[in-house]
Design a protein around this motif. Structure first.
Motif, PDB file in Angstrom:
ATOM      1  N   ASN A  24       0.853  -1.196   0.000  1.00 59.04           N
ATOM      2  CA  ASN A  24       0.000   0.000   0.000  1.00 59.04           C
ATOM      3  C   ASN A  24       0.882   1.236   0.000  1.00 59.04           C
ATOM      4  O   ASN A  24       1.746   1.384   0.872  1.00 59.04           O
ATOM      5  CB  ASN A  24      -0.905   0.010   1.240  1.00 59.04           C
ATOM      6  CG  ASN A  24      -1.884  -1.140   1.243  1.00 59.04           C
ATOM      7  OD1 ASN A  24      -2.886  -1.118   0.553  1.00 59.04           O
ATOM      8  ND2 ASN A  24      -1.581  -2.178   2.028  1.00 59.04           N
ATOM      9  N   ILE A  25       0.688   2.088  -0.970  1.00 58.95           N
ATOM     10  CA  ILE A  25       1.491   3.300  -1.084  1.00 58.95           C
ATOM     11  C   ILE A  25       0.559   4.503  -1.126  1.00 58.95           C
ATOM     12  O   ILE A  25      -0.432   4.513  -1.861  1.00 58.95           O
ATOM     13  CB  ILE A  25       2.374   3.280  -2.346  1.00 58.95           C
ATOM     14  CG1 ILE A  25       3.370   2.120  -2.269  1.00 58.95           C
ATOM     15  CG2 ILE A  25       3.106   4.602  -2.518  1.00 58.95           C
ATOM     16  CD1 ILE A  25       4.233   1.981  -3.504  1.00 58.95           C
ATOM     17  N   CYS A  26       0.885   5.500  -0.322  1.00 58.35           N
ATOM     18  CA  CYS A  26       0.114   6.737  -0.317  1.00 58.35           C
ATOM     19  C   CYS A  26       1.010   7.869  -0.814  1.00 58.35           C
ATOM     20  O   CYS A  26       2.173   7.969  -0.394  1.00 58.35           O
ATOM     21  CB  CYS A  26      -0.375   7.028   1.102  1.00 58.35           C
ATOM     22  SG  CYS A  26      -1.462   8.459   1.201  1.00 58.35           S
ATOM     23  N   ALA A  27       0.503   8.683  -1.699  1.00 56.28           N
ATOM     24  CA  ALA A  27       1.317   9.758  -2.262  1.00 56.28           C
ATOM     25  C   ALA A  27       0.475  11.005  -2.469  1.00 56.28           C
ATOM     26  O   ALA A  27      -0.743  10.936  -2.669  1.00 56.28           O
ATOM     27  CB  ALA A  27       1.924   9.327  -3.591  1.00 56.28           C
ATOM     28  N   LEU A  28       1.142  12.145  -2.409  1.00 52.63           N
ATOM     29  CA  LEU A  28       0.490  13.420  -2.688  1.00 52.63           C
ATOM     30  C   LEU A  28       0.521  13.703  -4.182  1.00 52.63           C
ATOM     31  O   LEU A  28       1.446  13.299  -4.887  1.00 52.63           O
ATOM     32  CB  LEU A  28       1.192  14.547  -1.936  1.00 52.63           C
ATOM     33  CG  LEU A  28       1.043  14.570  -0.411  1.00 52.63           C
ATOM     34  CD1 LEU A  28       1.895  15.677   0.178  1.00 52.63           C
ATOM     35  CD2 LEU A  28      -0.411  14.748  -0.016  1.00 52.63           C
ATOM     36  N   SER A  29      -0.467  14.413  -4.648  1.00 55.50           N
ATOM     37  CA  SER A  29      -0.511  14.811  -6.055  1.00 55.50           C
ATOM     38  C   SER A  29       0.759  15.567  -6.441  1.00 55.50           C
ATOM     39  O   SER A  29       1.344  16.276  -5.619  1.00 55.50           O
ATOM     40  CB  SER A  29      -1.727  15.701  -6.321  1.00 55.50           C
ATOM     41  OG  SER A  29      -2.914  15.023  -6.041  1.00 55.50           O
ATOM     42  N   ASP A  30       1.174  15.361  -7.691  1.00 56.17           N
ATOM     43  CA  ASP A  30       2.329  16.061  -8.272  1.00 56.17           C
ATOM     44  C   ASP A  30       3.667  15.571  -7.735  1.00 56.17           C
ATOM     45  O   ASP A  30       4.695  16.215  -7.960  1.00 56.17           O
ATOM     46  CB  ASP A  30       2.215  17.577  -8.064  1.00 56.17           C
ATOM     47  CG  ASP A  30       0.926  18.151  -8.627  1.00 56.17           C
ATOM     48  OD1 ASP A  30       0.512  17.698  -9.706  1.00 56.17           O
ATOM     49  OD2 ASP A  30       0.331  19.027  -7.979  1.00 56.17           O
ATOM     50  N   THR A  31       3.693  14.446  -7.015  1.00 59.27           N
ATOM     51  CA  THR A  31       4.960  13.870  -6.570  1.00 59.27           C
ATOM     52  C   THR A  31       5.284  12.647  -7.425  1.00 59.27           C
ATOM     53  O   THR A  31       4.478  12.198  -8.235  1.00 59.27           O
ATOM     54  CB  THR A  31       4.897  13.467  -5.085  1.00 59.27           C
ATOM     55  OG1 THR A  31       3.874  12.470  -4.904  1.00 59.27           O
ATOM     56  CG2 THR A  31       4.601  14.666  -4.208  1.00 59.27           C
ATOM     57  N   ASP A  32       6.496  12.098  -7.237  1.00 55.88           N
ATOM     58  CA  ASP A  32       6.909  10.897  -7.962  1.00 55.88           C
ATOM     59  C   ASP A  32       6.817   9.686  -7.042  1.00 55.88           C
ATOM     60  O   ASP A  32       7.129   9.785  -5.849  1.00 55.88           O
ATOM     61  CB  ASP A  32       8.347  11.040  -8.463  1.00 55.88           C
ATOM     62  CG  ASP A  32       8.493  12.166  -9.474  1.00 55.88           C
ATOM     63  OD1 ASP A  32       7.455  12.705  -9.901  1.00 55.88           O
ATOM     64  OD2 ASP A  32       9.638  12.501  -9.821  1.00 55.88           O
ATOM     65  N   VAL A  33       6.391   8.560  -7.589  1.00 48.02           N
ATOM     66  CA  VAL A  33       6.209   7.337  -6.807  1.00 48.02           C
ATOM     67  C   VAL A  33       6.884   6.176  -7.525  1.00 48.02           C
ATOM     68  O   VAL A  33       6.807   6.069  -8.755  1.00 48.02           O
ATOM     69  CB  VAL A  33       4.711   7.019  -6.618  1.00 48.02           C
ATOM     70  CG1 VAL A  33       4.538   5.684  -5.911  1.00 48.02           C
ATOM     71  CG2 VAL A  33       4.028   8.113  -5.822  1.00 48.02           C
ATOM     72  N   THR A  34       7.536   5.306  -6.745  1.00 48.09           N
ATOM     73  CA  THR A  34       8.144   4.101  -7.307  1.00 48.09           C
ATOM     74  C   THR A  34       7.551   2.862  -6.652  1.00 48.09           C
ATOM     75  O   THR A  34       7.560   2.737  -5.427  1.00 48.09           O
ATOM     76  CB  THR A  34       9.670   4.104  -7.128  1.00 48.09           C
ATOM     77  OG1 THR A  34      10.238   5.201  -7.852  1.00 48.09           O
ATOM     78  CG2 THR A  34      10.282   2.809  -7.655  1.00 48.09           C
ATOM     79  N   LEU A  35       7.020   1.948  -7.482  1.00 45.61           N
ATOM     80  CA  LEU A  35       6.531   0.657  -7.033  1.00 45.61           C
ATOM     81  C   LEU A  35       7.626  -0.362  -7.320  1.00 45.61           C
ATOM     82  O   LEU A  35       8.168  -0.393  -8.439  1.00 45.61           O
ATOM     83  CB  LEU A  35       5.249   0.265  -7.777  1.00 45.61           C
ATOM     84  CG  LEU A  35       3.951   1.000  -7.430  1.00 45.61           C
ATOM     85  CD1 LEU A  35       4.038   2.488  -7.685  1.00 45.61           C
ATOM     86  CD2 LEU A  35       2.787   0.402  -8.219  1.00 45.61           C
ATOM     87  N   ARG A  36       7.945  -1.195  -6.338  1.00 43.10           N
ATOM     88  CA  ARG A  36       9.077  -2.124  -6.502  1.00 43.10           C
ATOM     89  C   ARG A  36       8.712  -3.498  -5.981  1.00 43.10           C
ATOM     90  O   ARG A  36       8.237  -3.643  -4.855  1.00 43.10           O
ATOM     91  CB  ARG A  36      10.308  -1.588  -5.778  1.00 43.10           C
ATOM     92  CG  ARG A  36      11.513  -2.521  -5.789  1.00 43.10           C
ATOM     93  CD  ARG A  36      12.742  -1.803  -5.263  1.00 43.10           C
ATOM     94  NE  ARG A  36      13.107  -0.697  -6.135  1.00 43.10           N
ATOM     95  CZ  ARG A  36      13.623   0.448  -5.702  1.00 43.10           C
ATOM     96  NH1 ARG A  36      13.819   0.644  -4.415  1.00 43.10           N
ATOM     97  NH2 ARG A  36      13.927   1.414  -6.559  1.00 43.10           N
ATOM     98  N   CYS A  37       8.920  -4.517  -6.811  1.00 41.69           N
ATOM     99  CA  CYS A  37       8.686  -5.900  -6.413  1.00 41.69           C
ATOM    100  C   CYS A  37       9.888  -6.752  -6.820  1.00 41.69           C
ATOM    101  O   CYS A  37      10.510  -6.508  -7.862  1.00 41.69           O
ATOM    102  CB  CYS A  37       7.431  -6.461  -7.070  1.00 41.69           C
ATOM    103  SG  CYS A  37       5.899  -5.628  -6.554  1.00 41.69           S
ATOM    104  N   SER A  38      10.204  -7.747  -6.004  1.00 45.59           N
ATOM    105  CA  SER A  38      11.314  -8.657  -6.293  1.00 45.59           C
ATOM    106  C   SER A  38      10.802 -10.086  -6.343  1.00 45.59           C
ATOM    107  O   SER A  38       9.727 -10.400  -5.825  1.00 45.59           O
ATOM    108  CB  SER A  38      12.415  -8.502  -5.241  1.00 45.59           C
ATOM    109  OG  SER A  38      11.913  -8.796  -3.953  1.00 45.59           O
TER     110      SER A  38
END
Length: 364
Positions: free
Chosen positions: A45-59
């Motif tokens: 679960n990732i929460c982010a603010l508008s206009d920011t950058d987000v990275t989803l990472r799975c191994s």
């Protein structure tokens, strides 16, 4: 029409049917999504603010991947076939905003300048070397909001780096939020290892750790306490757990006397600096000692001691310590407590005298 011709044609039709079926099966094989491949995602679960950058990472384990891509079922209306996921990088809604990095062990999806409509579940599609497609066993849920902490899983720290002096008491503060529908059943602090154990159960911190609401308080800190600390929340559902990562880096330091210049001649002027390996709170006072006794000579300015005449042997006799606002508060509170006790005792004595005097008057 003779029987041999009919048999020949029937065999030919059977062969053609088998050949066509093989082609169809081959094409279906290329598009079918078979059993999921087990993956471990850094955050579910990732929460982010508008206009920011987000990275989803799975191994995942080393598997025979030819290629792969990220997709989101919420975009299925933009796919040619609603049950055949397509690369999110091809979707107009994400034009120029996504970057994917797929390796044999890890996959990253970075979404720049996120918008609230980017909220949703994201998943991996793997295309194996034999052409078979598999989806990932885990989806990552992204929540994008225009207001900080609104309906998100989130742990926020007052400071990401804390510096503390050996032997002092340190407090690390945090706050958290979670979506509606969850009930928090437990919270605790831990070190970021596989055990995720409550610090209060760690032998290293026995008798030294307290929780003050969401704050971590460690008494009598030592060098081995330096490290990263994370706040963890546990709710009433199996998927409702979150550790605030990255956490807070605590650095425990001692004081060290640094001389400038490092080697001095007899009678030479020198500047001594009371140094620490991390930056302490500005609201502190430096105390200087020579052979364990307070220094009376020299000019003191914040963490520096200016000496007009000193030699190399004397340099070893100087030491320094740091006092902070906590000590001064304790002193103020102690003085006030003593004053209060004295005042109460005096009031009781005066009151007793007045009562005795009043009784004497009545008896007379």
């Amino acid at each position: 029409m003779n029987n041999s011709f009919i048999i020949h044609n029937r065999k030919r039709m059977d062969f053609n049917f088998a050949f066509i079926s093989l082609i169809l099966l081959t094409n279906i094989k290329d598009i079918l999504t078979l059993e999921p491949i087990r993956v471990i995602c850094e955050h579910k679960n990732i929460c982010a603010l508008s206009d920011t950058d987000v990275t989803l990472r799975c191994s995942y384990s080393n598997i025979s991947i030819k290629t792969g891509f990220w997709f989101s079922h919420k975009q299925s209306q933009n796919w040619r076939e609603s049950d055949e996921p397509e690369d999110i990088a091809l979707d107009f809604d994400y034009s120029g905003r996504v970057k994917q990095q797929i390796t044999i062990r890890q996959s990253d999806l970075t979404i720049r300048d996120v918008r609230e409509r980017d909220s949703g579940e994201y998943q991996l599609m793997f295309i194996m070397k034999d052409g078979v497609k598999h989806i990932s066993s885990v989806t990552v849920h992204l929540t994008v909001t225009g207001v900080s902490n609104s309906g998100c899983w989130d742990v926020t720290y007052t400071s990401r780096r804390v510096c503390a002096l050996v032997g002092s008491t340190v407090e690390i503060h945090s706050s958290y939020s979670h979506p509606t529908g969850y009930t928090v059943v437990n919270t605790y602090w831990h070190l970021p290892n596989l055990r995720l154990r409550d610090l209060r159960d760690e032998q290293q911190f026995a008798g030294r750790v307290d929780y003050v609401r969401n704050a971590l308080r460690i008494k009598d800190v030592n060098m081995s306490d330096s490290g990263e600390y994370q706040f963890r929340i546990i709710t009433n559902t199996s998927d409702g757990t979150l550790s605030g990562s990255p956490g807070v880096i605590l650095t425990v330091t001692d004081t060290q006397v640094i001389s400038s210049p490092t080697v001095v001649s007899k009678g030479q002027k020198v500047i001594l600096s009371c140094s620490t390996k991390c930056t302490l709170d500005n609201n502190i006072t430096f105390l200087w000692f020579k052979n364990g006794k307070p220094v009376k000579d020299g000019f003191k300015l914040f963490n520096k001691l200016y000496l007009n005449s000193v030699n190399n042997d004397e340099l070893k006799e100087y030491s320094c310590t740091v006092t902070g606002p906590v000590e001064s508060q304790v002193s103020v509170h102690s003085d006030f407590l003593i004053f209060l006790i004295v005042f109460v005792v005096q009031a009781l004595i005066i009151g007793a005298v007045w009562v005795w005097f009043f009784i004497e008057k009545l008896l007379v």
